[in-house]
Motif scaffolding. Structure first.
Motif, PDB file in Angstrom:
ATOM      1  N   ASP A 142       0.828  -1.210   0.000  1.00 53.85           N
ATOM      2  CA  ASP A 142       0.000   0.000   0.000  1.00 53.85           C
ATOM      3  C   ASP A 142       0.861   1.258   0.000  1.00 53.85           C
ATOM      4  O   ASP A 142       2.059   1.222   0.282  1.00 53.85           O
ATOM      5  N   ASP A 143       0.220   2.383  -0.302  1.00 54.21           N
ATOM      6  CA  ASP A 143       0.932   3.641  -0.459  1.00 54.21           C
ATOM      7  C   ASP A 143       1.440   4.181   0.874  1.00 54.21           C
ATOM      8  O   ASP A 143       2.463   4.869   0.919  1.00 54.21           O
ATOM      9  N   GLU A 144       0.753   3.853   1.954  1.00 51.22           N
ATOM     10  CA  GLU A 144       1.198   4.309   3.266  1.00 51.22           C
ATOM     11  C   GLU A 144       2.572   3.746   3.608  1.00 51.22           C
ATOM     12  O   GLU A 144       3.440   4.453   4.121  1.00 51.22           O
ATOM     13  N   LEU A 145       2.787   2.468   3.285  1.00 49.01           N
ATOM     14  CA  LEU A 145       4.087   1.849   3.527  1.00 49.01           C
ATOM     15  C   LEU A 145       5.150   2.486   2.644  1.00 49.01           C
ATOM     16  O   LEU A 145       6.275   2.730   3.089  1.00 49.01           O
ATOM     17  N   ARG A 146       4.799   2.785   1.389  1.00 50.17           N
ATOM     18  CA  ARG A 146       5.753   3.447   0.479  1.00 50.17           C
ATOM     19  C   ARG A 146       6.234   4.761   1.072  1.00 50.17           C
ATOM     20  O   ARG A 146       7.449   5.038   1.110  1.00 50.17           O
TER      21      ARG A 146
END
Length: 415
Positions: free
Chosen positions: A39-43
């Protein structure tokens, strides 16, 4: 002093070591369970960590906030990043953004670079690339392009459907290839690239393609362009030169895929070596069994030959981009197949655990296997490689190189 001169061998090695440490200490602990989408949060979190560690955006020019590492030095760093499926994402050198950033740096105007490249380089936005289309549109044969862009006053109207638009969910920008139609409906040589913000009216993200790989944030969905109006300033480069610019992007992009996935193959091989040293079968350690030794040796050969052709292609891209782009086809075919072999052998050596979710090798295989299709299928690449070989030999013959006909060499056929 140019960028290459600043990057001495010692400095490149220092960056490789720092990247290696960062991947093992800060990235690998956050790897999701096999089969889970990233997911983008982890990125965002990992990229913040990479920035703090001084390894963020190694390939991006310093004027846009990167480290300015020249392409001939990318491989050792990208391979270290590739040791984790999340590594390239953390360093902001993951597809499709890495290829899009490279092309924007080479082709875009100063204003376009400020508007689109700078936020991409900083990790503030993501992008996608609109080339592939549903059948019978463009895929392995780009000349089948069906998305069109027609002039409309002081701008263009784009209509068509793309698929395999990697990263499109949540992306801020699409770089779209369209067949350009003049006022008389003539397509000319047929292709132009456009910079299209994803919030432009008429842009619609459609159904996803559920593929076996999971590492690309934003998936591989269809994207619809329903009479999307863009200004003249949305043209990337010159009208009609889209296919030429695609090669500017694809040559390095194919090679960076090779670099990243070779790093993952090294990890799979190391996993197999560790298990072969610890496990006993038939009264011997696995690494003492001839069959296993042959498999391990073949993996070393695949890794080393891949590393060598990557290094040669990167050096050529730095000095002769056209020749480098041609050799990148060879590198892509060789590496994509060699890397799959390494991961597959490693799974085989680990037996049942190799195909289980207890270890990550099965998920590694799911990541690397599609590369034989992505960025031009290997069959298409072989067709292009053979065509170039035939043309090259024809030029040699035209320049006076004698024919090396086997029958003539052996005195046969001259009756």
């Amino acid at each position: 002093m140019n960028a290459t001169a600043r990057w001495t061998p010692d400095r490149v090695e220092d960056l490789r070591i720092e990247t290696r440490r960062f991947i093992r200490d800060r990235v690998m602990p956050h790897e999701p369970a096999p089969g889970t989408h990233v997911d983008d949060e982890l990125r965002v979190r990992l990229q913040s960590d990479a920035r703090a560690a001084g390894v963020f955006a190694p390939q991006v020019p310093t004027e846009f906030g990167g480290l300015g590492l020249p392409i001939e030095h990318w491989s050792p760093v990208f391979q270290e990043a590739g040791y984790s499926p999340l590594g390239a994402l953390a360093l902001n050198c993951m597809a499709p953004d890495e290829g899009n950033m490279h092309m924007l740096g080479e082709v875009a105007t100063a204003a376009q670079r400020e508007e689109y490249l700078r936020p991409l380089a900083a990790g503030q936005t993501r992008s996608c690339f609109g080339m592939s289309e549903p059948h019978p549109g463009a895929g392995s044969d780009p000349s089948a392009l069906r998305t069109v862009a027609a002039r409309d006053g002081d701008g263009w109207v784009i209509s068509g459907v793309k698929r395999f638009s990697s990263g499109a969910v949540g992306a801020a920008l699409a770089i779209v290839m369209a067949r350009t139609l003049g006022d008389d409906g003539d397509g000319g040589d047929g292709a132009t690239m456009f910079l299209v913000p994803m919030n432009t009216p008429g842009v619609r993200v459609g159904a996803p393609l559920r593929t076996m790989d999971r590492a690309i944030v934003g998936g591989h969905p269809h994207v619809h362009f329903d009479d999307v109006r863009v200004p003249e300033t949305a043209v990337l480069g010159e009208v009609g030169l889209g296919f030429r610019y695609a090669q500017v992007r694809l040559g390095p992009a194919r090679l960076t895929h090779c670099m990243r996935w070779l790093g993952l193959a090294r990890r799979a091989h190391s996993t197999a070596l560790d298990r072969a040293a610890a496990r006993e079968l038939f009264g011997s350690r696995v690494n003492e069994l001839g069959i296993a030794q042959g498999m391990l040796a073949d993996s070393v050969i695949d890794i080393e030959t891949s590393d060598a052709i990557i290094s040669r292609t990167a050096a050529l891209l730095a000095n002769d981009p056209r020749a480098g782009a041609a050799l990148s086809s060879v590198a892509k075919v060789h590496c994509s197949e060699a890397i799959v072999r390494v991961v597959d052998r490693s799974m085989q050596l680990l037996g049942g655990e190799g195909v289980s979710e207890h270890l990550p090798l099965a998920s590694f295989f799911n990541e690397v296997r599609p590369f034989r299709i992505y960025d031009g299928s290997n069959e298409t690449q072989r067709w292009a490689i053979a065509r170039r070989a035939v043309k090259s030999r024809s030029r040699e013959r035209a320049a006076g190189e004698p024919a090396l006909d086997a029958l003539r060499e052996w005195g046969v056929g001259d009756a």
